[in-house]
Scaffold this active site. Sequence first.
Site, PDB file in Angstrom:
ATOM      1  N   GLU A  34       0.878  -1.168   0.000  1.00  0.00           N
ATOM      2  CA  GLU A  34       0.000   0.000   0.000  1.00  0.00           C
ATOM      3  C   GLU A  34       0.917   1.220   0.000  1.00  0.00           C
ATOM      4  O   GLU A  34       1.824   1.294   0.839  1.00  0.00           O
ATOM      5  CB  GLU A  34      -0.881  -0.003   1.249  1.00  0.00           C
ATOM      6  CG  GLU A  34      -1.855   1.148   1.192  1.00  0.00           C
ATOM      7  CD  GLU A  34      -2.793   1.219   2.376  1.00  0.00           C
ATOM      8  OE1 GLU A  34      -2.795   0.312   3.225  1.00  0.00           O
ATOM      9  OE2 GLU A  34      -3.524   2.228   2.429  1.00  0.00           O
ATOM     10  N   ARG A 260       5.391 -12.844   9.758  1.00  0.00           N
ATOM     11  CA  ARG A 260       6.020 -11.538   9.553  1.00  0.00           C
ATOM     12  C   ARG A 260       7.433 -11.543  10.102  1.00  0.00           C
ATOM     13  O   ARG A 260       7.709 -12.212  11.096  1.00  0.00           O
ATOM     14  CB  ARG A 260       5.249 -10.458  10.319  1.00  0.00           C
ATOM     15  CG  ARG A 260       3.974 -10.024   9.710  1.00  0.00           C
ATOM     16  CD  ARG A 260       3.313  -8.992  10.605  1.00  0.00           C
ATOM     17  NE  ARG A 260       3.742  -7.648  10.259  1.00  0.00           N
ATOM     18  CZ  ARG A 260       3.168  -6.928   9.309  1.00  0.00           C
ATOM     19  NH1 ARG A 260       2.176  -7.405   8.611  1.00  0.00           N
ATOM     20  NH2 ARG A 260       3.587  -5.706   9.047  1.00  0.00           N
ATOM     21  N   LYS A 270       4.577   0.638   9.477  1.00  0.00           N
ATOM     22  CA  LYS A 270       4.687   1.907   8.756  1.00  0.00           C
ATOM     23  C   LYS A 270       4.105   3.059   9.575  1.00  0.00           C
ATOM     24  O   LYS A 270       4.611   4.170   9.532  1.00  0.00           O
ATOM     25  CB  LYS A 270       3.956   1.810   7.408  1.00  0.00           C
ATOM     26  CG  LYS A 270       4.823   1.199   6.333  1.00  0.00           C
ATOM     27  CD  LYS A 270       4.113   1.203   4.998  1.00  0.00           C
ATOM     28  CE  LYS A 270       3.104   0.089   4.915  1.00  0.00           C
ATOM     29  NZ  LYS A 270       2.541  -0.100   3.576  1.00  0.00           N
TER      30      LYS A 270
HETATM   31  P1  ATP Z   1       2.848  -2.218   7.986  1.00  0.00           P
HETATM   32  O1  ATP Z   1       2.289  -3.025   9.107  1.00  0.00           O
HETATM   33  O2  ATP Z   1       4.273  -1.858   8.157  1.00  0.00           O
HETATM   34  O3  ATP Z   1       2.006  -1.051   7.606  1.00  0.00           O
HETATM   35  P2  ATP Z   1       1.612  -3.586   5.890  1.00  0.00           P
HETATM   36  O4  ATP Z   1       1.403  -5.036   5.927  1.00  0.00           O
HETATM   37  O5  ATP Z   1       0.434  -2.773   6.168  1.00  0.00           O
HETATM   38  O6  ATP Z   1       2.829  -3.214   6.771  1.00  0.00           O
HETATM   39  P3  ATP Z   1       1.706  -3.397   3.070  1.00  0.00           P
HETATM   40  O7  ATP Z   1       2.129  -2.256   2.235  1.00  0.00           O
HETATM   41  O8  ATP Z   1       0.280  -3.777   3.080  1.00  0.00           O
HETATM   42  O9  ATP Z   1       2.203  -3.093   4.528  1.00  0.00           O
HETATM   43  O10 ATP Z   1       2.607  -4.661   2.780  1.00  0.00           O
HETATM   44  C1  ATP Z   1       2.918  -5.162   1.508  1.00  0.00           C
HETATM   45  C2  ATP Z   1       3.294  -6.601   1.663  1.00  0.00           C
HETATM   46  O11 ATP Z   1       4.403  -6.714   2.540  1.00  0.00           O
HETATM   47  C3  ATP Z   1       2.171  -7.392   2.270  1.00  0.00           C
HETATM   48  O12 ATP Z   1       2.020  -8.590   1.556  1.00  0.00           O
HETATM   49  C4  ATP Z   1       2.619  -7.641   3.679  1.00  0.00           C
HETATM   50  O13 ATP Z   1       2.113  -8.847   4.161  1.00  0.00           O
HETATM   51  C5  ATP Z   1       4.138  -7.664   3.540  1.00  0.00           C
HETATM   52  N1  ATP Z   1       4.769  -7.277   4.805  1.00  0.00           N
HETATM   53  C6  ATP Z   1       4.588  -6.139   5.506  1.00  0.00           C
HETATM   54  N2  ATP Z   1       5.297  -6.154   6.644  1.00  0.00           N
HETATM   55  C7  ATP Z   1       5.962  -7.339   6.672  1.00  0.00           C
HETATM   56  C8  ATP Z   1       6.863  -7.966   7.596  1.00  0.00           C
HETATM   57  N3  ATP Z   1       7.227  -7.359   8.730  1.00  0.00           N
HETATM   58  N4  ATP Z   1       7.351  -9.184   7.287  1.00  0.00           N
HETATM   59  C9  ATP Z   1       7.009  -9.793   6.134  1.00  0.00           C
HETATM   60  N5  ATP Z   1       6.166  -9.267   5.225  1.00  0.00           N
HETATM   61  C10 ATP Z   1       5.643  -8.055   5.482  1.00  0.00           C
HETATM   62 MG    MG Z   2      -1.246  -3.743   4.867  1.00  0.00          MG
END
Ligand code: ATP
Ligand code: MG
Length: 556
Positions: A34, A260, A270
């Site tokens: 995102e 994760r 984020k």
């Molecule tokens: P955040 O919690 O930091 O906002 P998010 O999951 O909301 O992370 P996205 O932009 O939706 O961020 O993530 C893009 C991809 O990266 C998704 O498939 C998510 O599952 C993966 N991802 C995000 N954080 C991690 C992590 N700590 N370890 C592994 N994969 C991750």
């Molecule tokens: Mg997300």
Amino acid sequence: MIETPAPSNFLDTIVREDLESGRVSEVVTRFPPEPNGYLHIGHAKSISVNFGLAERFGGRCNLRFDDTNPLKESQEYIESIQEDVRWLGYQWHGEVKYASSYFGQLYEWARQLVREGKAYVCDLSAEETREYRGTLTEPGRNSPYRDRSVEENLALLEGMKNGEFDEGSRVLRAKIDMASPNMNMRDPTLYRIRKVSHHQTGDDWCIYPTYDFAHGQEDAIEGVSHSVCTLEFEDHRPLYDWLIENLPVPSRPRQYEFGRLNPSYTVTSKRKLKQLVDEGVVSGWDDPRMPTVSGMRRRGFTPASIRRFCDMIGTTRSDGIVDVAMLEHAIRDDLNENAPRAMCVVNPLRVVLANYPEDQVEMLSAGSHPSREDLGQRQLPFARELLIDREDFREEANKKYKRLVLGKRVRLRNAHVIEAVDVERDDQGEVSAVLCEVVSDTLGKDPADGIKPKGVIHWVSAAHGIPVELRLYNRLFQVEAPDRGEEDFHQYLTPDSLRVTTDAVAEPGLAAAEPEQSFQFEREGYFVADRFDHSTEKPVFNKTIGLRDTWQRQGS
Ligand code: ATP
Ligand code: MG
């Protein structure tokens, strides 16, 4: 150098079986960020998993912006994310994709669900909706709007789309099961009204699909075979599958989850990272203390080291904390092998060589790397006045101290052996210079009189050395899991996580360092010329990591 086994994990097993059984004919994955922040180390893991699967099985991986929530998204993030993915060494298949380019199709599919009696417009307020949803132990109750006619629902959905209703006044919900033990199946929201412009679609839309309604359908449109995400989406999988089954989508993707990545001593959310940026705790998303890809890049991490780390930690279905020392190990290992050596005195103390001619300058040649001849030689001017580190001199010391001591000898790295004979002091009585003598004929040889120096220290010619700014970093957080407890993570911030010194002096060759070029400053650690602030006129180096490895390999 550590060997990285070809990463093989439970996802590889699934993919291999799917190919063998013919369920899929081509592996298609996607990385779906995102655009509401910069990528961090957790995303790097997700990138390595998704691109890695495609690579290993001869498939393709898309980069798709999951831009369904325009309020928090921006073009700046879209650009930084692309730059970071490329910098990590991956190339997505074809053009960059956007969830927003499927908004028209998603809307049509929403209408189809309505026509089939599988979705309805609900007027409950957010609070009422929560109340009606029930709890983990109690079933929910049907919304009083659940049985609206298809015609009424179609008209209301169109009204929502045309901006006729206020934000929050109505949503479109799937009609599934308010008694389901899985809360995600209790008539989840598919569309909400948001009267905000979108960075890609402008004012075309004032309703936006939810993650759940968008994600699987986007996967299906793109022909994604394996939609890999993190464990928090496990409970969403039944809904993912329900939508795929109930819509005329062009393909049948499946969702798989892995744990994760949470490195110790950091936060990888984020939202929290953005808070650190907005509050000025760090200088920006690319502050070298940040666990962001751009921060790590500026800190001196290499793409290879980050990819290696992602392989080392494996891909599993558990959400543990990974020792950040493993990440540090990966970069140290890379730089040990690839970074040229250089000398830089962090906290200079003058050394005057009493028996060395005042106007003499010797050009000494030294290898840039102990085992990499391809990295060439460097020239080190040697003269009567030198600088050594204050830490490397003591008037008196016991045998354990293998540096310069009054009356004793030490070898200057890549140069002569010297012996300290006297000190000069300033008004406060502090040592301001050490008077030494060069022991003759000791270039690459032990002294002829048999009195060997105990240690080796680094040095720079006072007249030739160049002043450099050093930015010395500590971990941003002082505890292993700063955001796992009840307390606010701010209280665990390391107070002096950045220390800047402008006292340091480096060997003259470093003036030619290019931004982002890494060096081992001998005996000090690995440093990188700052990507933005470094220049020949004003050299600035960031400390990437110290020399000592703290990662304990299992069984050793
Ligand atoms: P955040 O919690 O930091 O906002 P998010 O999951 O909301 O992370 P996205 O932009 O939706 O961020 O993530 C893009 C991809 O990266 C998704 O498939 C998510 O599952 C993966 N991802 C995000 N954080 C991690 C992590 N700590 N370890 C592994 N994969 C991750
Ligand atoms: Mg997300």
